[in-house]
Every structure is written in C-alpha cells, then in structure tokens.
Design a protein around this motif. Structure first.
Motif, PDB file in Angstrom:
ATOM      1  N   PRO A  50       0.800  -1.233   0.000  1.00 51.81           N
ATOM      2  CA  PRO A  50       0.000   0.000   0.000  1.00 51.81           C
ATOM      3  C   PRO A  50       0.828   1.277   0.000  1.00 51.81           C
ATOM      4  O   PRO A  50       0.283   2.363  -0.155  1.00 51.81           O
ATOM      5  CB  PRO A  50      -0.809  -0.112   1.293  1.00 51.81           C
ATOM      6  N   THR A  51       2.156   1.172   0.169  1.00 53.50           N
ATOM      7  CA  THR A  51       2.993   2.363   0.255  1.00 53.50           C
ATOM      8  C   THR A  51       3.674   2.632  -1.086  1.00 53.50           C
ATOM      9  O   THR A  51       3.225   2.196  -2.126  1.00 53.50           O
ATOM     10  CB  THR A  51       4.041   2.202   1.364  1.00 53.50           C
ATOM     11  N   SER A  52       4.775   3.388  -1.043  1.00 53.72           N
ATOM     12  CA  SER A  52       5.546   3.720  -2.240  1.00 53.72           C
ATOM     13  C   SER A  52       6.949   3.120  -2.122  1.00 53.72           C
ATOM     14  O   SER A  52       7.460   2.953  -1.010  1.00 53.72           O
ATOM     15  CB  SER A  52       5.660   5.238  -2.409  1.00 53.72           C
ATOM     16  N   PRO A  53       7.593   2.814  -3.232  1.00 53.45           N
ATOM     17  CA  PRO A  53       8.955   2.272  -3.158  1.00 53.45           C
ATOM     18  C   PRO A  53       9.935   3.342  -2.692  1.00 53.45           C
ATOM     19  O   PRO A  53      10.025   4.413  -3.279  1.00 53.45           O
ATOM     20  CB  PRO A  53       9.238   1.829  -4.601  1.00 53.45           C
ATOM     21  N   ASP A  54      10.657   3.053  -1.612  1.00 53.72           N
ATOM     22  CA  ASP A  54      11.688   3.962  -1.111  1.00 53.72           C
ATOM     23  C   ASP A  54      12.709   3.139  -0.345  1.00 53.72           C
ATOM     24  O   ASP A  54      12.740   1.914  -0.451  1.00 53.72           O
ATOM     25  CB  ASP A  54      11.070   5.066  -0.233  1.00 53.72           C
ATOM     26  N   ALA A  55      13.562   3.804   0.449  1.00 57.98           N
ATOM     27  CA  ALA A  55      14.626   3.099   1.171  1.00 57.98           C
ATOM     28  C   ALA A  55      14.066   2.083   2.154  1.00 57.98           C
ATOM     29  O   ALA A  55      14.618   1.002   2.350  1.00 57.98           O
ATOM     30  CB  ALA A  55      15.514   4.112   1.899  1.00 57.98           C
ATOM     31  N   THR A  56      12.943   2.442   2.799  1.00 60.21           N
ATOM     32  CA  THR A  56      12.346   1.535   3.775  1.00 60.21           C
ATOM     33  C   THR A  56      11.797   0.289   3.109  1.00 60.21           C
ATOM     34  O   THR A  56      12.014  -0.836   3.571  1.00 60.21           O
ATOM     35  CB  THR A  56      11.224   2.254   4.545  1.00 60.21           C
ATOM     36  N   THR A  57      11.057   0.472   2.014  1.00 55.42           N
ATOM     37  CA  THR A  57      10.516  -0.697   1.325  1.00 55.42           C
ATOM     38  C   THR A  57      11.637  -1.524   0.706  1.00 55.42           C
ATOM     39  O   THR A  57      11.496  -2.739   0.553  1.00 55.42           O
ATOM     40  CB  THR A  57       9.512  -0.271   0.238  1.00 55.42           C
ATOM     41  N   ALA A  58      12.749  -0.894   0.373  1.00 50.07           N
ATOM     42  CA  ALA A  58      13.894  -1.641  -0.151  1.00 50.07           C
ATOM     43  C   ALA A  58      14.410  -2.628   0.887  1.00 50.07           C
ATOM     44  O   ALA A  58      14.781  -3.764   0.559  1.00 50.07           O
ATOM     45  CB  ALA A  58      15.009  -0.686  -0.572  1.00 50.07           C
ATOM     46  N   ASP A  59      14.413  -2.225   2.168  1.00 49.41           N
ATOM     47  CA  ASP A  59      14.816  -3.138   3.236  1.00 49.41           C
ATOM     48  C   ASP A  59      13.846  -4.319   3.327  1.00 49.41           C
ATOM     49  O   ASP A  59      14.264  -5.464   3.513  1.00 49.41           O
ATOM     50  CB  ASP A  59      14.862  -2.402   4.574  1.00 49.41           C
ATOM     51  N   ARG A  60      12.557  -4.039   3.219  1.00 51.99           N
ATOM     52  CA  ARG A  60      11.574  -5.119   3.277  1.00 51.99           C
ATOM     53  C   ARG A  60      11.738  -6.068   2.090  1.00 51.99           C
ATOM     54  O   ARG A  60      11.603  -7.283   2.234  1.00 51.99           O
ATOM     55  CB  ARG A  60      10.158  -4.546   3.302  1.00 51.99           C
ATOM     56  N   LEU A  61      12.018  -5.506   0.938  1.00 49.62           N
ATOM     57  CA  LEU A  61      12.185  -6.338  -0.252  1.00 49.62           C
ATOM     58  C   LEU A  61      13.412  -7.242  -0.130  1.00 49.62           C
ATOM     59  O   LEU A  61      13.396  -8.392  -0.589  1.00 49.62           O
ATOM     60  CB  LEU A  61      12.303  -5.465  -1.499  1.00 49.62           C
ATOM     61  N   ARG A  62      14.456  -6.738   0.501  1.00 45.58           N
ATOM     62  CA  ARG A  62      15.635  -7.585   0.704  1.00 45.58           C
ATOM     63  C   ARG A  62      15.282  -8.774   1.590  1.00 45.58           C
ATOM     64  O   ARG A  62      15.709  -9.907   1.334  1.00 45.58           O
ATOM     65  CB  ARG A  62      16.776  -6.764   1.333  1.00 45.58           C
ATOM     66  N   GLY A  63      14.508  -8.516   2.651  1.00 44.54           N
ATOM     67  CA  GLY A  63      14.077  -9.610   3.507  1.00 44.54           C
ATOM     68  C   GLY A  63      13.169 -10.575   2.769  1.00 44.54           C
ATOM     69  O   GLY A  63      13.247 -11.797   2.946  1.00 44.54           O
ATOM     70  N   PHE A  64      12.303 -10.028   1.941  1.00 45.78           N
ATOM     71  CA  PHE A  64      11.382 -10.844   1.148  1.00 45.78           C
ATOM     72  C   PHE A  64      12.148 -11.775   0.206  1.00 45.78           C
ATOM     73  O   PHE A  64      11.904 -12.982   0.138  1.00 45.78           O
ATOM     74  CB  PHE A  64      10.463  -9.910   0.366  1.00 45.78           C
ATOM     75  N   ARG A  65      13.132 -11.213  -0.480  1.00 47.84           N
ATOM     76  CA  ARG A  65      13.917 -12.033  -1.414  1.00 47.84           C
ATOM     77  C   ARG A  65      14.781 -13.040  -0.673  1.00 47.84           C
ATOM     78  O   ARG A  65      15.021 -14.155  -1.151  1.00 47.84           O
ATOM     79  CB  ARG A  65      14.776 -11.124  -2.287  1.00 47.84           C
ATOM     80  N   GLN A  66      15.253 -12.656   0.517  1.00 49.61           N
ATOM     81  CA  GLN A  66      16.039 -13.594   1.304  1.00 49.61           C
ATOM     82  C   GLN A  66      15.185 -14.790   1.718  1.00 49.61           C
ATOM     83  O   GLN A  66      15.646 -15.940   1.687  1.00 49.61           O
ATOM     84  CB  GLN A  66      16.601 -12.906   2.547  1.00 49.61           C
ATOM     85  N   GLY A  67      13.939 -14.509   2.106  1.00 47.60           N
ATOM     86  CA  GLY A  67      13.031 -15.594   2.454  1.00 47.60           C
ATOM     87  C   GLY A  67      12.783 -16.518   1.279  1.00 47.60           C
ATOM     88  O   GLY A  67      12.705 -17.743   1.434  1.00 47.60           O
ATOM     89  N   LEU A  68      12.654 -15.954   0.095  1.00 46.96           N
ATOM     90  CA  LEU A  68      12.488 -16.767  -1.103  1.00 46.96           C
ATOM     91  C   LEU A  68      13.738 -17.618  -1.345  1.00 46.96           C
ATOM     92  O   LEU A  68      13.648 -18.808  -1.666  1.00 46.96           O
ATOM     93  CB  LEU A  68      12.238 -15.879  -2.324  1.00 46.96           C
ATOM     94  N   GLY A  69      14.906 -16.974  -1.162  1.00 47.95           N
ATOM     95  CA  GLY A  69      16.154 -17.696  -1.392  1.00 47.95           C
ATOM     96  C   GLY A  69      16.316 -18.875  -0.446  1.00 47.95           C
ATOM     97  O   GLY A  69      16.864 -19.913  -0.821  1.00 47.95           O
ATOM     98  N   ASP A  70      15.847 -18.719   0.796  1.00 45.88           N
ATOM     99  CA  ASP A  70      15.929 -19.818   1.762  1.00 45.88           C
ATOM    100  C   ASP A  70      15.150 -21.036   1.285  1.00 45.88           C
ATOM    101  O   ASP A  70      15.452 -22.169   1.672  1.00 45.88           O
ATOM    102  CB  ASP A  70      15.382 -19.370   3.119  1.00 45.88           C
ATOM    103  N   ALA A  71      14.124 -20.789   0.481  1.00 50.04           N
ATOM    104  CA  ALA A  71      13.307 -21.886  -0.046  1.00 50.04           C
ATOM    105  C   ALA A  71      13.762 -22.307  -1.435  1.00 50.04           C
ATOM    106  O   ALA A  71      13.095 -23.099  -2.095  1.00 50.04           O
ATOM    107  CB  ALA A  71      11.835 -21.460  -0.086  1.00 50.04           C
ATOM    108  N   GLY A  72      14.904 -21.762  -1.898  1.00 52.68           N
ATOM    109  CA  GLY A  72      15.417 -22.132  -3.203  1.00 52.68           C
ATOM    110  C   GLY A  72      14.741 -21.413  -4.354  1.00 52.68           C
ATOM    111  O   GLY A  72      14.834 -21.845  -5.505  1.00 52.68           O
ATOM    112  N   ILE A  73      14.060 -20.302  -4.060  1.00 52.12           N
ATOM    113  CA  ILE A  73      13.347 -19.557  -5.096  1.00 52.12           C
ATOM    114  C   ILE A  73      14.113 -18.263  -5.365  1.00 52.12           C
ATOM    115  O   ILE A  73      14.249 -17.419  -4.478  1.00 52.12           O
ATOM    116  CB  ILE A  73      11.898 -19.254  -4.650  1.00 52.12           C
ATOM    117  N   ILE A  74      14.639 -18.110  -6.557  1.00 53.29           N
ATOM    118  CA  ILE A  74      15.483 -16.974  -6.910  1.00 53.29           C
ATOM    119  C   ILE A  74      14.798 -16.142  -7.992  1.00 53.29           C
ATOM    120  O   ILE A  74      14.447 -16.660  -9.051  1.00 53.29           O
ATOM    121  CB  ILE A  74      16.864 -17.447  -7.421  1.00 53.29           C
ATOM    122  N   GLU A  75      14.620 -14.865  -7.693  1.00 51.74           N
ATOM    123  CA  GLU A  75      13.993 -13.974  -8.664  1.00 51.74           C
ATOM    124  C   GLU A  75      14.833 -13.910  -9.934  1.00 51.74           C
ATOM    125  O   GLU A  75      16.046 -13.709  -9.894  1.00 51.74           O
ATOM    126  CB  GLU A  75      13.827 -12.579  -8.069  1.00 51.74           C
TER     127      GLU A  75
END
Length: 318
Positions: A9-34
């Motif tokens: 619901p927000t806009s892409p900025d430095a804060t959402t970039a941190d969340r996206l890094r965590g999101f991608r890390q969670g995917l990577g833990d499951a073997g899912i790579i963007e």
C-alpha cells in the motif's frame, strides 16, 4: 516461469527496499530466486487505499501464481475480494479469524494463509511507552481509518487496557493524510496529551511523525523500527523482514505449491516475540526502564539504530 504478485500500500523507497531484501532472502531460503525460477511483479498503491483493489485485480487477470499483500488487513481483503483461487499469503497485525480473513489459525481454509502479529503488541507498546514516560496518563492514539478492520480491533483492546489501568485516558485520533496528521498535532496546542501512540500506520508517514513529535517536544511510540530510523523515540513490534521471510517459508518449495497451489492446509503463523528499538539521544533519561524491559522473557531487544543523530538535535524527554 511462475509469477509472484507483490502488493504494497505504500511507495517504493529506502524503507521498502529493506523489506524487499528480507522478502527475497526468504524466497532464497526456499530455493526460489527472482529471475531464475520465479518472476516477481510489484504493485505500489502510493498510500492510496482505493487503488489496492485495482492492483489486486491486475494480478488476477495476469494471472500470478501467488499474491503477497503487505501492510495490514486492508491489502489482504483487497486481494481476497478479487480471487478465491489464487493463493494469498498475508501479514496482519490483528487476529485474522476475528477479522474474517480465515476460518481458523490452524486450518485457515480457502486460499489464504500468512502471518499474524498479535494485537497485544499494540497494548504492550503502550505499556512500554508509559514505562519510559511514567507521568503519561493522557495518550493520544493515531489510527488510519482507511484500515477499518484494524482500527476497530485496536480501539477495543486499548479501551480494555484503559479500563484496567487507573487514571489512563485514551483519545483516538483518526488521520490518513499528511494534512490530517498536521491538523491533529496542531490540536496539541489546545489539548496536549502526555504522549502519542502511533498505530499500524504506513511508513510513508514516518518522517512527518518524527519531525512533528520533535517540534512539539513530545515523546511518541511507533509500531516499527522504520519510524525510529527516521527520528522517532521508540518502536515495538515484529521485524517486517522476519515476517515476510516466515510468510515465504509457508509458500515453499514453489509458488505454485506441491499441494495443488492452495495454502489452505498451512496454518497461519503467529509471531510471539517483539523487538524494541530506542533512539539513543532521546533515550538518555529512560535507561532504567530500558534495562528493565531488556530483562523480560519473551521479548527481544533490537540493536540501536546505526545512524545516531548529533546530540541535541532533538529534545531529551524527561
């Protein structure tokens, strides 16, 4: 290649970039790579709640393999209203059963599952604020009426807490836009609270809240560390990165799933520990309360923000 629909619901900025890094890390833990075995499409509502349903409908028409709505129950309901077949993995701050998102935590049913951040964290944040500022009796609570489901639940819990605490007065301030937040703080000149408590607000407003609290020389408590990094006094709540990673583990090993692509069999995960973050310059007069909190079982102490403001830049609340 399967596609994940990321709805924020927000806009892409430095804060959402941190969340996206965590999101991608969670995917990577499951073997899912963007870009390798999954694609991710991002949709941002830019704090316009009315756009969420439109963006969710785009994912349905696409269609994506799974929708991941962040930012509370409103994005989750927007996605749920658009599809009963595409899996939805949400993160909410209130009981999803009471909200009507799922049938139960153990067996959510339908096409939804996700992460539940207990509402008691809002009450606990209030208690910690009053420990840091013991004289605080009049608390003004900022809530975003656009998140109607969350607001009703939070108000009920805070009123119950006020009923249990002698002398505690809770005043609800409904505000969604920057202008409404400014007007609420201007009202402090006529009726000043001892401290504001900010509910699950969009992080787009974090700098505004921090600056207004400093200008009015009033201590405030926030739901996430992003607000402290922007200059706020303290926060208490779950780490967004951890919640997103946990949500992604519920979807592994593949966004389409090996169980028919429906997450109904996966229980809703409940986050039971919280993280507190306290700003170093503003916290100097509250170290006794901070030390007492750090000794509590079941809670986890966050590290100091890496970026420390110059001494004297903001008031030291006594």
């Amino acid at each position: 290649m399967p596609v994940i629909g990321f709805l924020d619901p927000t806009s892409p900025d430095a804060t959402t970039a941190d969340r996206l890094r965590g999101f991608r890390q969670g995917l990577g833990d499951a073997g899912i790579i963007e870009g390798e075995n999954v694609a991710i499409e991002y949709r941002w509502a830019d704090s316009r709640i009315d756009r969420l349903s439109v963006l969710a409908a785009e994912f349905v028409r696409r269609p994506v393999a799974v929708i991941v709505p962040l930012g509370g129950s409103t994005p989750a309901f927007a996605a749920k209203a658009e599809t009963s077949t595409i899996p939805i993995v949400f993160t909410v701050a209130q009981d999803p059963v009471r909200l009507g998102l799922v049938a139960s935590l153990a067996k959510p049913g339908g096409n939804l599952t996700g992460i539940f951040l207990p509402a008691e964290q809002t009450v606990r944040r209030l208690r910690i604020l009053r420990e840091l500022v013991p004289a605080a009796k009049r608390i003004s609570v900022f809530l975003d009426p656009a998140n109607a489901m969350d607001v009703a639940s939070i108000v009920k819990d805070l009123q119950a807490e006020a009923g249990r605490t002698s002398g505690l007065q809770i005043k609800i301030l409904n505000a969604s836009t920057a202008r409404e937040i400014d007007a609420a703080f201007e009202g402090f000149d006529r009726e000043r609270p001892d401290a504001p408590l900010v509910g699950p607000f969009s992080t787009d407003r974090r700098v505004q809240f921090a600056l207004l609290s400093a200008v009015h020389k009033i201590p405030a408590a926030y739901p996430w560390r992003d607000f402290v990094d922007a200059g706020g006094l303290m926060s208490y709540g779950a780490k967004p990165e951890r919640c997103v990673s946990s949500g992604r583990r519920l979807c592994r090993p593949h966004p389409q799933g090996r169980e028919g692509g429906r997450p109904a069999g996966r229980p809703v995960e409940q986050v039971r520990t919280g993280h507190q973050c306290l700003d170093r310059p503003d916290a100097r007069s509250h170290r006794a309360a901070l030390a007492a909190f750090a000794r509590r079982p079941g809670d986890r102490m966050n590290r100091w923000p890496r970026r420390v403001r110059r001494p004297g830049a903001f008031p030291d609340f006594g």
